[in-house]
Each structure stands twice: as structure tokens, then as C-alpha cells.
Design a protein around this motif. Structure first.
Motif, PDB file in Angstrom:
ATOM      1  N   THR A  66      36.837  34.328  25.570  1.00  0.00           N
ATOM      2  CA  THR A  66      38.032  34.756  26.311  1.00  0.00           C
ATOM      3  C   THR A  66      37.750  34.737  27.808  1.00  0.00           C
ATOM      4  O   THR A  66      36.612  34.580  28.245  1.00  0.00           O
ATOM      5  CB  THR A  66      38.443  36.200  25.927  1.00  0.00           C
ATOM      6  OG1 THR A  66      37.468  37.109  26.437  1.00  0.00           O
ATOM      7  CG2 THR A  66      38.588  36.371  24.432  1.00  0.00           C
ATOM      8  N   ASN A  67      38.805  34.929  28.568  1.00  0.00           N
ATOM      9  CA  ASN A  67      38.647  35.080  30.015  1.00  0.00           C
ATOM     10  C   ASN A  67      38.822  36.546  30.412  1.00  0.00           C
ATOM     11  O   ASN A  67      39.190  36.843  31.542  1.00  0.00           O
ATOM     12  CB  ASN A  67      39.625  34.173  30.767  1.00  0.00           C
ATOM     13  CG  ASN A  67      41.070  34.588  30.573  1.00  0.00           C
ATOM     14  OD1 ASN A  67      41.389  35.425  29.723  1.00  0.00           O
ATOM     15  ND2 ASN A  67      41.953  34.016  31.365  1.00  0.00           N
ATOM     16  N   ALA A  68      38.523  37.457  29.498  1.00  0.00           N
ATOM     17  CA  ALA A  68      38.698  38.888  29.755  1.00  0.00           C
ATOM     18  C   ALA A  68      37.829  39.357  30.918  1.00  0.00           C
ATOM     19  O   ALA A  68      38.252  40.216  31.695  1.00  0.00           O
ATOM     20  CB  ALA A  68      38.391  39.703  28.494  1.00  0.00           C
ATOM     21  N   GLN A  70      37.023  37.752  33.651  1.00  0.00           N
ATOM     22  CA  GLN A  70      37.722  37.405  34.886  1.00  0.00           C
ATOM     23  C   GLN A  70      38.904  38.343  35.111  1.00  0.00           C
ATOM     24  O   GLN A  70      39.151  38.808  36.221  1.00  0.00           O
ATOM     25  CB  GLN A  70      38.210  35.944  34.832  1.00  0.00           C
ATOM     26  CG  GLN A  70      38.953  35.501  36.068  1.00  0.00           C
ATOM     27  CD  GLN A  70      38.072  35.443  37.307  1.00  0.00           C
ATOM     28  OE1 GLN A  70      36.935  35.000  37.236  1.00  0.00           O
ATOM     29  NE2 GLN A  70      38.584  35.898  38.439  1.00  0.00           N
ATOM     30  N   ARG A  71      39.613  38.675  34.040  1.00  0.00           N
ATOM     31  CA  ARG A  71      40.765  39.581  34.157  1.00  0.00           C
ATOM     32  C   ARG A  71      40.315  40.969  34.602  1.00  0.00           C
ATOM     33  O   ARG A  71      40.978  41.616  35.407  1.00  0.00           O
ATOM     34  CB  ARG A  71      41.504  39.655  32.814  1.00  0.00           C
ATOM     35  CG  ARG A  71      42.689  40.578  32.805  1.00  0.00           C
ATOM     36  CD  ARG A  71      43.808  40.056  33.690  1.00  0.00           C
ATOM     37  NE  ARG A  71      44.950  40.950  33.593  1.00  0.00           N
ATOM     38  CZ  ARG A  71      45.671  41.348  34.628  1.00  0.00           C
ATOM     39  NH1 ARG A  71      45.435  40.887  35.834  1.00  0.00           N
ATOM     40  NH2 ARG A  71      46.667  42.170  34.457  1.00  0.00           N
ATOM     41  N   ASN A  74      39.737  40.828  38.252  1.00  0.00           N
ATOM     42  CA  ASN A  74      41.019  40.789  38.960  1.00  0.00           C
ATOM     43  C   ASN A  74      41.671  42.169  39.004  1.00  0.00           C
ATOM     44  O   ASN A  74      42.219  42.570  40.039  1.00  0.00           O
ATOM     45  CB  ASN A  74      41.966  39.780  38.307  1.00  0.00           C
ATOM     46  CG  ASN A  74      41.514  38.345  38.497  1.00  0.00           C
ATOM     47  OD1 ASN A  74      40.661  38.054  39.336  1.00  0.00           O
ATOM     48  ND2 ASN A  74      42.050  37.452  37.702  1.00  0.00           N
ATOM     49  N   LEU A  75      41.613  42.908  37.893  1.00  0.00           N
ATOM     50  CA  LEU A  75      42.181  44.255  37.869  1.00  0.00           C
ATOM     51  C   LEU A  75      41.430  45.185  38.816  1.00  0.00           C
ATOM     52  O   LEU A  75      42.038  46.021  39.487  1.00  0.00           O
ATOM     53  CB  LEU A  75      42.162  44.829  36.447  1.00  0.00           C
ATOM     54  CG  LEU A  75      43.220  44.284  35.500  1.00  0.00           C
ATOM     55  CD1 LEU A  75      42.947  44.749  34.074  1.00  0.00           C
ATOM     56  CD2 LEU A  75      44.607  44.691  35.940  1.00  0.00           C
ATOM     57  N   GLU A  78      42.840  44.300  42.136  1.00  0.00           N
ATOM     58  CA  GLU A  78      44.261  44.669  42.222  1.00  0.00           C
ATOM     59  C   GLU A  78      44.428  46.180  42.403  1.00  0.00           C
ATOM     60  O   GLU A  78      45.324  46.642  43.099  1.00  0.00           O
ATOM     61  CB  GLU A  78      44.982  44.210  40.954  1.00  0.00           C
ATOM     62  CG  GLU A  78      46.454  44.504  40.924  1.00  0.00           C
ATOM     63  CD  GLU A  78      47.112  44.053  39.626  1.00  0.00           C
ATOM     64  OE1 GLU A  78      48.223  44.541  39.341  1.00  0.00           O
ATOM     65  OE2 GLU A  78      46.530  43.225  38.883  1.00  0.00           O
ATOM     66  N   LYS A 115      47.456  47.618  31.490  1.00  0.00           N
ATOM     67  CA  LYS A 115      47.084  46.236  31.824  1.00  0.00           C
ATOM     68  C   LYS A 115      45.766  45.842  31.171  1.00  0.00           C
ATOM     69  O   LYS A 115      45.603  44.704  30.729  1.00  0.00           O
ATOM     70  CB  LYS A 115      47.029  46.045  33.334  1.00  0.00           C
ATOM     71  CG  LYS A 115      48.412  46.027  33.947  1.00  0.00           C
ATOM     72  CD  LYS A 115      48.390  45.618  35.387  1.00  0.00           C
ATOM     73  CE  LYS A 115      49.827  45.543  35.900  1.00  0.00           C
ATOM     74  NZ  LYS A 115      49.861  45.002  37.265  1.00  0.00           N
ATOM     75  N   THR A 119      45.171  42.838  28.014  1.00  0.00           N
ATOM     76  CA  THR A 119      44.297  41.698  28.288  1.00  0.00           C
ATOM     77  C   THR A 119      43.827  41.080  26.978  1.00  0.00           C
ATOM     78  O   THR A 119      43.204  41.753  26.150  1.00  0.00           O
ATOM     79  CB  THR A 119      43.080  42.136  29.134  1.00  0.00           C
ATOM     80  OG1 THR A 119      43.552  42.664  30.363  1.00  0.00           O
ATOM     81  CG2 THR A 119      42.144  40.971  29.384  1.00  0.00           C
ATOM     82  N   LYS A 120      44.139  39.816  26.809  1.00  0.00           N
ATOM     83  CA  LYS A 120      43.739  39.099  25.604  1.00  0.00           C
ATOM     84  C   LYS A 120      42.216  39.040  25.520  1.00  0.00           C
ATOM     85  O   LYS A 120      41.545  38.761  26.508  1.00  0.00           O
ATOM     86  CB  LYS A 120      44.313  37.686  25.621  1.00  0.00           C
ATOM     87  CG  LYS A 120      44.052  36.915  24.366  1.00  0.00           C
ATOM     88  CD  LYS A 120      44.704  35.562  24.397  1.00  0.00           C
ATOM     89  CE  LYS A 120      44.446  34.849  23.085  1.00  0.00           C
ATOM     90  NZ  LYS A 120      45.135  33.592  23.014  1.00  0.00           N
ATOM     91  N   THR A 122      40.233  41.681  24.577  1.00  0.00           N
ATOM     92  CA  THR A 122      39.572  42.981  24.527  1.00  0.00           C
ATOM     93  C   THR A 122      39.470  43.422  23.071  1.00  0.00           C
ATOM     94  O   THR A 122      40.405  43.276  22.299  1.00  0.00           O
ATOM     95  CB  THR A 122      40.336  44.051  25.341  1.00  0.00           C
ATOM     96  OG1 THR A 122      41.666  44.148  24.864  1.00  0.00           O
ATOM     97  CG2 THR A 122      40.356  43.720  26.818  1.00  0.00           C
TER      98      THR A 122
END
Length: 139
Positions: A66-68, A70-71, A74-75, A78, A115, A119-120, A122
Motif C-alpha cells: 500500500t501507499n499508507a 506516504q499517506r 502527508n497527514l 497537513e 482520515k 487510509t487504504k 491500514t
């Protein structure tokens, strides 16, 4: 009662069915209703409203598929005013754990946790919140 159609991986559906059987639920609908009520009620504690809170959020995810990761980064950016500390650790062969320490309002922490949960990739999201003023009490 209104019927809602929900898409989910077969593995999750199998786990829900097994859980229903093991814990005496009448079926997966009852499990999903209770889970939805619990999720919606998590941040509805009136005692936490209008108070500054400290939140600790622990997230596990598979970094290979997954790209979790990176997410999560980003969080963190943010919500830089909310995130007071962040810790990343590898767990096992292909899992990562992300730990966030937040300080803010119930609404802000709730938005962040929402959020993270959305996240896809997790696998688990666990958290706790404590009022900042609770630590001011002298015993």
C-alpha cells in the motif's frame, strides 16, 4: 429497516461471520450495526467537548502493498499544528507502526483519526484521548 449494500473484501466478511457465530450475534447485520453505533459514538463524549485534549493514535499498515506510509507522512504535514510528535517503526517483515501524539480539540482529533482510518491499507487504528487539564489536578 432499510437495507444498505456495503462492499468489503471477502476476508473481512469471513471474519465478521466468524465473529457473529462466536459471540452469539444473529448475523453479520447485527455485528455491522453495533460496530457502526460504536464508531459513531466514539467522539460524542460531552465531557470532552470544549476542552484541550492530548490524543495518542497508533496505526499499523503493510508498507509493501500500500501507499499508507506516504499517506501518514502527508497527514503529519497537513495537521502540523495538531501533531506534536510522530514515531515510525518497522514491525515484523512487512508491517509498519506509526504513532502520533496530538494536542487539540475533540473535533480536530476526530477529523485526524477519521482520515487515518480512511487510509487504504491500514490494518489497525487505535487511539486514546485525555483532557490536558486532567493532568493539572493535584492528588
Amino acid at each position: 429497516m432499510t437495507v444498505a449494500s456495503v462492499s468489503m473484501p471477502q476476508e473481512l466478511l469471513d471474519r465478521i461471520d466468524e465473529f457473529a457465530d462466536e459471540h452469539g450475534y444473529t448475523g453479520r447485520s447485527e455485528v455491522l450495526r453495533e460496530g457502526a453505533r460504536n464508531l459513531l459514538g466514539e467522539f460524542e463524549d460531552k465531557q470532552l467537548e470544549d476542552r484541550q485534549l492530548i490524543g495518542v493514535i497508533t496505526v499499523l499498515f503493510d508498507f509493501e502493498t500500500t501507499n499508507a506510509e506516504q499517506r501518514m507522512m502527508n497527514l503529519r504535514h497537513e495537521y502540523e499544528g495538531l501533531v506534536k510528535s510522530n514515531f515510525h517503526n518497522h514491525v515484523g517483515d512487512h508491517q509498519c507502526m506509526e504513532l502520533f501524539v496530538l494536542e487539540g480539540s475533540l473535533e480536530e482529533i476526530s477529523a485526524f483519526v477519521g482520515k487515518v482510518r480512511a487510509t487504504k491499507g491500514t490494518t489497525t487504528v487505535d487511539y486514546s484521548v485525555t483532557p490536558v487539564d486532567a493532568s493539572d489536578a493535584v492528588v
